[in-house]
Design a protein around this motif. Sequence first.
Motif, short mmCIF file in Angstrom:
data_model
loop_
_atom_site.label_atom_id
_atom_site.label_comp_id
_atom_site.label_asym_id
_atom_site.label_seq_id
_atom_site.Cartn_x
_atom_site.Cartn_y
_atom_site.Cartn_z
N GLY A 329 0.83 -1.20 0.00
CA GLY A 329 0.00 0.00 0.00
C GLY A 329 0.86 1.25 0.00
N ASN A 330 0.26 2.38 0.29
CA ASN A 330 1.01 3.64 0.36
C ASN A 330 1.73 3.72 1.70
N ARG A 331 3.05 3.67 1.67
CA ARG A 331 3.84 3.66 2.88
C ARG A 331 4.88 4.77 2.84
N ALA A 332 5.20 5.30 4.01
CA ALA A 332 6.26 6.30 4.12
C ALA A 332 7.62 5.62 4.07
N ILE A 333 8.66 6.36 3.75
CA ILE A 333 10.00 5.80 3.67
C ILE A 333 10.55 5.47 5.07
N HIS A 334 10.15 6.25 6.07
CA HIS A 334 10.67 6.10 7.43
C HIS A 334 12.15 6.47 7.49
N ASN A 335 12.55 7.41 6.68
CA ASN A 335 13.89 7.99 6.74
C ASN A 335 13.79 9.41 6.19
N GLY A 336 13.96 10.39 7.06
CA GLY A 336 13.74 11.77 6.66
C GLY A 336 14.69 12.27 5.60
N TYR A 337 15.92 11.75 5.60
CA TYR A 337 16.92 12.23 4.64
C TYR A 337 16.63 11.71 3.23
N ILE A 338 16.30 10.44 3.13
CA ILE A 338 15.92 9.89 1.82
C ILE A 338 14.64 10.55 1.34
N ASN A 339 13.69 10.73 2.26
CA ASN A 339 12.42 11.35 1.89
C ASN A 339 12.62 12.76 1.38
N GLU A 340 13.48 13.53 2.04
CA GLU A 340 13.76 14.90 1.60
C GLU A 340 14.35 14.91 0.19
N SER A 341 15.24 13.94 -0.09
CA SER A 341 15.85 13.85 -1.42
C SER A 341 14.83 13.48 -2.48
N VAL A 342 13.96 12.53 -2.16
CA VAL A 342 12.94 12.12 -3.12
C VAL A 342 12.00 13.27 -3.42
N GLU A 343 11.65 14.04 -2.40
CA GLU A 343 10.70 15.12 -2.59
C GLU A 343 11.32 16.32 -3.30
N TRP A 344 12.45 16.83 -2.77
CA TRP A 344 13.01 18.09 -3.26
C TRP A 344 14.37 17.94 -3.92
N GLY A 345 14.78 16.70 -4.18
CA GLY A 345 16.01 16.45 -4.91
C GLY A 345 17.24 16.39 -4.01
N ILE A 346 18.30 15.84 -4.58
CA ILE A 346 19.57 15.79 -3.85
C ILE A 346 20.02 17.18 -3.47
N GLN A 347 19.76 18.14 -4.36
CA GLN A 347 20.14 19.52 -4.07
C GLN A 347 19.33 20.09 -2.90
N GLY A 348 18.07 19.66 -2.78
CA GLY A 348 17.26 20.12 -1.66
C GLY A 348 17.78 19.60 -0.33
N LEU A 349 18.14 18.31 -0.29
CA LEU A 349 18.71 17.75 0.93
C LEU A 349 20.03 18.43 1.27
N THR A 350 20.86 18.66 0.26
CA THR A 350 22.16 19.30 0.49
C THR A 350 22.00 20.69 1.10
N LEU A 351 21.07 21.46 0.56
CA LEU A 351 20.83 22.81 1.09
C LEU A 351 20.33 22.76 2.53
N HIS A 352 19.41 21.82 2.79
CA HIS A 352 18.84 21.71 4.14
C HIS A 352 19.90 21.27 5.15
N LEU A 353 20.71 20.28 4.78
CA LEU A 353 21.77 19.83 5.66
C LEU A 353 22.79 20.94 5.89
N ALA A 354 23.10 21.69 4.84
CA ALA A 354 24.05 22.78 4.96
C ALA A 354 23.54 23.85 5.92
N MET A 355 22.24 24.15 5.83
CA MET A 355 21.68 25.16 6.74
C MET A 355 21.75 24.72 8.20
N ILE A 356 21.36 23.46 8.45
CA ILE A 356 21.41 22.97 9.82
C ILE A 356 22.86 22.89 10.31
N GLY A 357 23.76 22.44 9.44
CA GLY A 357 25.17 22.36 9.83
C GLY A 357 25.75 23.72 10.17
N ILE A 358 25.43 24.72 9.36
CA ILE A 358 25.92 26.07 9.63
C ILE A 358 25.34 26.60 10.93
#
Length: 434
Positions: A329-358
């Motif tokens: 059925g319709n299931r969540a990935i259960h991993n926020g980092y993979i989910n972020e990449s699937v939704e907003w792309g590898i570039q989206g995850l990179t930007l988000h991680l960079a912001m939190i890291g900074i």
Amino acid sequence: MMVILWFCCFLFACVMLFRRPVWGIALYMQTFFAFPPMWWWGESFGDYRWNLIGGIGLLIAALVSGTIFSLPSRCKGLSKNSFWLLVAIVINATLVHYLLSAQPETSEQPYNNLLKFSLLQLLIAAVIRTRNDFMIALVILAIAAGYIGYEVTINDRGSFREGRLEGVGAPGAANANELASLMITVLPLAGAIIIGVKGWKRLVGIVMSPLILNVIVECSSRGAMLGGVLASGVMVFLSPRAIRKQIIGALVLGCLALAVLAGNTRLVERFNSIFVGEDERDASASNRLIFWRAGLYVLADHPLGSGGAAFKNVHGRSYIYDIEGEDFGNRAIHNGYINESVEWGIQGLTLHLAMIGICAVMVRRQIRSFQEAGDVQMGILGSALLGAIAAFMVTSMFGDKFDAEWGYWCCGLAMAYGNLPTEGGEGQQDGVLQ
């Protein structure tokens, strides 16, 4: 009685936000943690979007005081970098949503949430202008989260399903894993009030921290357990030596409280199950690995993103079937980092991680500045903020919570903390709730 108290607090915050904009945070957090439709006393409130009203109140506080307009000029160094990274996150999500989304109607709600949470981050950073503002914001968070702890611990609200607390929570934190992620993120901030703030506000930390901890225990979330462990390590090893003993002392007290609360043998069993081999892994953990694998396959086919909820409501079902030959059925990935990449792309995850890291690096540097200025209190609160960020990052590994709003709260607090004066400066002892 509860209805009257809720409205009194609501009206009080509405009045106070015009006197001091940080009270806009109190208004928002009240409508989040004590969201009427989710509680037994809220049936008479009507079908109003109370959390949106609270957010509008916070926005009004920032607009009337002018703090939202002065934020770009107040941001300095890494704080300015985090500001522009947040702008880039919004731009990227907008492009993916309108140009690459597999189903724009499915993507719309997650995209709107990203816009709202990004604005919320900026509003939190804007209305916290002084050290006392920052302390007030942490006290507000502790009281608000402690309310859920009060309902669960004292009023015995919620029910247990497979040994886990369900039926209570807040918007975006309606199940046990989400609620545990929220509470373990707030817990270091509430606990730091005990040793990092003087006066009556210390009592808030003493009362609210055990209530918050009890909710985490009742949720029996493995991700939250690991998040708490890592947060403790971060607070000890990344804090200045001058305050390390105090933090270790607070953590020892927390462990004693956990030992008292954790009579639930299922909690211990779930924690131990993190480290078992493949043959002993439970169905939940095994399924997660399947979903993660399917998410990576989706990402390989759509590296620039497929829009909000793309895995759960669009791609996931077919990809999981291709791997397992079974319809989950319709299931969540259960991993926020993979989910972020699937939704907003590898570039989206990179930007988000960079912001939190900074934001994390900025807080660490500011802790050193406070240490050099001899300000132990603010150093303790900064270390707790690092712990909160660490806890959030760990829980995001085990659930689709990397886009949860409490992660944006942490970044907003980090931006505000990085903008505070470290020597003297305006408003160190000013205002209400001194």
